[in-house]
Design a protein around this motif. Structure first.
Motif, PDB file in Angstrom:
ATOM      1  N   ALA A   1      36.841  43.901  65.833  1.00  7.97           N
ATOM      2  CA  ALA A   1      37.269  43.391  67.128  1.00  7.97           C
ATOM      3  C   ALA A   1      38.286  42.293  66.909  1.00  7.97           C
ATOM      4  O   ALA A   1      38.273  41.637  65.869  1.00  7.97           O
ATOM      5  CB  ALA A   1      36.065  42.827  67.877  1.00  7.97           C
ATOM      6  N   GLN A   2      39.166  42.120  67.889  1.00  5.32           N
ATOM      7  CA  GLN A   2      40.054  40.966  67.845  1.00  5.32           C
ATOM      8  C   GLN A   2      39.717  40.116  69.061  1.00  5.32           C
ATOM      9  O   GLN A   2      39.531  40.624  70.164  1.00  5.32           O
ATOM     10  CB  GLN A   2      41.519  41.404  67.847  1.00  5.32           C
ATOM     11  CG  GLN A   2      42.520  40.256  67.609  1.00  5.32           C
ATOM     12  CD  GLN A   2      43.012  39.634  68.892  1.00  5.32           C
ATOM     13  OE1 GLN A   2      43.006  40.273  69.943  1.00  5.32           O
ATOM     14  NE2 GLN A   2      43.434  38.393  68.848  1.00  5.32           N
TER      15      GLN A   2
ATOM     16  N   VAL B   1      45.436  46.982  61.127  1.00  3.22           N
ATOM     17  CA  VAL B   1      46.244  46.536  59.988  1.00  3.22           C
ATOM     18  C   VAL B   1      45.465  46.826  58.704  1.00  3.22           C
ATOM     19  O   VAL B   1      44.294  46.480  58.577  1.00  3.22           O
ATOM     20  CB  VAL B   1      46.540  45.022  60.103  1.00  3.22           C
ATOM     21  CG1 VAL B   1      47.057  44.475  58.774  1.00  3.22           C
ATOM     22  CG2 VAL B   1      47.550  44.758  61.198  1.00  3.22           C
TER      23      VAL B   1
ATOM     24  N   GLN C   1      46.006  45.010  65.707  1.00  6.93           N
ATOM     25  CA  GLN C   1      45.596  44.033  64.687  1.00  6.93           C
ATOM     26  C   GLN C   1      44.376  44.543  63.903  1.00  6.93           C
ATOM     27  O   GLN C   1      44.282  44.342  62.691  1.00  6.93           O
ATOM     28  CB  GLN C   1      45.285  42.681  65.323  1.00  6.93           C
ATOM     29  CG  GLN C   1      46.533  41.972  65.852  1.00  6.93           C
ATOM     30  CD  GLN C   1      46.229  40.611  66.457  1.00  6.93           C
ATOM     31  OE1 GLN C   1      45.638  39.761  65.823  1.00  6.93           O
ATOM     32  NE2 GLN C   1      46.628  40.423  67.696  1.00  6.93           N
ATOM     33  N   CYS C   2      43.452  45.182  64.614  1.00  4.59           N
ATOM     34  CA  CYS C   2      42.264  45.709  63.927  1.00  4.59           C
ATOM     35  C   CYS C   2      42.633  46.847  62.975  1.00  4.59           C
ATOM     36  O   CYS C   2      41.900  47.135  62.033  1.00  4.59           O
ATOM     37  CB  CYS C   2      41.238  46.216  64.938  1.00  4.59           C
ATOM     38  SG  CYS C   2      40.456  44.881  65.864  1.00  4.59           S
TER      39      CYS C   2
ATOM     40  N   TYR D   1      52.582  37.732  67.941  1.00  2.00           N
ATOM     41  CA  TYR D   1      52.282  38.707  66.885  1.00  2.00           C
ATOM     42  C   TYR D   1      53.304  39.848  66.882  1.00  2.00           C
ATOM     43  O   TYR D   1      53.757  40.296  65.829  1.00  2.00           O
ATOM     44  CB  TYR D   1      50.856  39.244  67.042  1.00  2.00           C
ATOM     45  CG  TYR D   1      50.391  40.013  65.825  1.00  2.00           C
ATOM     46  CD1 TYR D   1      50.133  39.364  64.630  1.00  2.00           C
ATOM     47  CD2 TYR D   1      50.219  41.391  65.869  1.00  2.00           C
ATOM     48  CE1 TYR D   1      49.722  40.058  63.500  1.00  2.00           C
ATOM     49  CE2 TYR D   1      49.804  42.093  64.749  1.00  2.00           C
ATOM     50  CZ  TYR D   1      49.550  41.418  63.570  1.00  2.00           C
ATOM     51  OH  TYR D   1      49.143  42.111  62.454  1.00  2.00           O
TER      52      TYR D   1
END
Lengths: 381, 381
Positions: free
Chosen positions: A256-257, A158, A155-156, A269
């Protein structure tokens, strides 16, 4: 409608995956479910989600379930059944949530068909990362991580370029024995090791968390998934498990996620990527978090973590040996045949006893896995 | 080579911007520098960075500098000089780092030319957000935030869709008076208010941090920059200033951007976006961070923060009045004409005394700003 083949539906990831599918039943449907032997739960899941197929690893249990379901869906059995369904089934996404090395072969079948893989089975990449990633590129199969740590990193990243990664910072809760001394670890019981402070998971992974082997396996997994050298992967202990992992970029910026721990978030996700869909599985209220702490892991105390870093550096079949030896050692610990600190000892002995090969293909990996298991089973401690 | 027009080169953001340009002097060059009156520093900067133009707001100081530079570059002066250079200069990126309302007019000139704006002047969006954003769309001008908070949000949104934002979580250090009681605040001195725990900034913004008006202005700025309603923006106190801000998405996932506090990081990103370039301005070592804490802001103690949220809700010219009254009140406090807690009192009185208009155009905003300043100057406290 996206059709989902869920390997390991009665485990923790499997059950959470079905919760996500239930919430989004307008876009996802279950094509097939598989389990080892828990047909009581499997029967309930079949009744709710109406898959076309189920696979039960245990052949006797498969027969039992067939009688219970009475033609409601087709029941396959054994490892052959798993391969059959991944190789020939009509599905869009494979959720690979088997525990251990068993997840490798069916995952590879699915990759060869160019399917999207929601990967929760970390042993697939640990034991055979090179082969798996190569196949994924060749067959244009997307591997989306389900582990909260790898999902956080994913995710970080993307919208970012992989070449701008300075390093990955994988967070570790430190498990139930974070505050214990090395001496204390000599005497821990199975029951204590099964009490994870933040996550509710299966037995094998919970013990892996207690030894921090879990984090070691994740480091190796990240190495393959994000194509990064071992000097680019740090582990930092973060007991609250709120920051799921971080990426530091070459300009010094860190992303960070975060969230309250809940596996449904990374599962969702991986299924909906690149979209984010509204859901209320987790609610993180910052003012009540109070504090987030971070410190370095103790590699002396958590020898499994060190063994994993070393196996990654060694490369070749070393991670495969590490993984297979760990599976046997954890099993022995759960059966009270060995003590907690004998887990890393057994793994170390296996790594020292078995020749590490650099040429890697699927047969080499299978053979290495089998050989390691046989040896580790017989090793004196 | 990208040519940079730097408004406010002798201030904290200006000096940091030049450090970034020095590091990347193979891709950036200085087209023009501007300052209010600090010609000692400006002369040094001219000698190092060789701009084609400098603008000095103070006309006498401009003459002095002209003599000192002896034809080395063209010296303009006054607000006219600022408008002249932004309107007609041959540059690629405007770094808008003037303090206060003065930044608005030249920034608008640059937007109308479709330039990239690295925006450090938050008053531009606070006082005239609606106009500025509309113009930016119309003239296809990219506004890239330089504030660490907005840069953090911007970075977290790379590769994500704005419609998936659940809310923004803007972090606030809480300033030097975080632990003081409301009673204590009655007696704080200018010297105490100028001691910011984490950031080294100019006087005006440091006082704004002490009153938390700074955070209020940032909330209004975020509202315009990311096109989000006020119910979608939270402020959370985070005394360590490591997490610069966060975005919560509709699936419950939260992304944060972190680093040791250093303005060069968001400045560099605004200049190089969408690229990240290697630099060593900040080095964040997690194991030494120890802990990150979070709690809710005290709106009763920090009345400026509440006034800002209210002005945003009210809309129209309310934020413009808030901003102008705040500039005057902070000035009065710095000159020891009023006490610390009289800052919000003056702002409140101004907001109550001046009619809030809903129709907004540039002239309305200019008039409202002027009127508010005049009134606030004369208000009894």
């Amino acid at each position: 409608m996206k059709k989902i083949l869920l390997l390991g539906s009665t485990g923790s990831i499997g059950v959470n995956t079905l919760e996500v599918i239930r919430k989004f039943n307008d876009i996802f449907e279950v094509f097939a479910l598989t389990a080892n032997s828990n047909i009581t739960l499997l029967e309930k899941q079949v009744k709710e989600f109406n898959p076309k197929f189920v696979v039960v690893k245990d052949k006797n249990k498969a027969k039992e379930l067939k009688n219970l379901l009475n033609g409601k869906c087709i029941v396959l059995s054994g490892s052959e059944g798993l391969i059959e369904i991944t190789k020939n089934g009509d599905y869009d996404i494979l959720v690979s949530a088997l525990v251990g090395f068993a997840g490798l072969a069916p995952t590879i079948e699915s990759i060869k068909r160019g399917k999207r893989i929601a990967l929760a089975n970390k042993e697939t990449l640990v034991a055979a990362g090179e082969i798996v990633i190569e196949l994924a590129h060749k067959y244009n199969s997307e591997i989306l991580p389900v582990d909260s740590e790898h999902s956080a990193i994913f995710q970080c990243l993307v919208g970012e370029e992989n070449k701008t990664i300075e390093k990955l910072i994988i967070t570790a809760s430190g498990g139930p024995f974070l505050r214990k001394s090395f001496e204390d670890l000599k005497f821990v019981k199975v029951e204590d090791a099964l009490k994870h402070p933040n996550w509710d998971m299966g037995n094998k992974i919970t013990i892996d968390s207690a030894t921090m082997m879990n984090k070691g396996l994740e480091v190796i997994e990240a190495h393959w998934l994000f194509n990064l050298g071992k000097d680019k992967i740090d582990v930092v202990v973060h007991p609250q498990s709120i920051v799921h992992s971080m990426v530091e970029f070459i300009d010094g910026s860190i992303k960070a996620q975060l969230s309250m721990p809940d596996m449904k978030l990374p599962i969702q996700y991986a299924l909906t990527y690149p979209k984010r869909l509204e859901s209320a599985f987790v609610d993180t209220h910052f003012p009540t978090l109070k504090e987030l702490t971070f410190f370095e892991p103790d590699f002396n105390k958590f020898q499994c973590l060190k063994l994993a870093f070393d196996a990654m550096t060694e490369g070749g079949t070393a991670p495969c040996i590490l993984n297979a030896a760990n599976e046997i050692a954890v099993d022995k610990f759960l059966n009270k045949e060995i003590k907690f600190l004998q887990i890393p000892e057994l793994i170390k002995k296996s790594l020292e006893s078995i020749e590490i090969l650099n040429k890697i293909d699927f047969d080499t990996i299978l053979e290495c896995d089998l050989k390691t298991r046989e040896l580790t089973l017989t090793l004196d401690t």
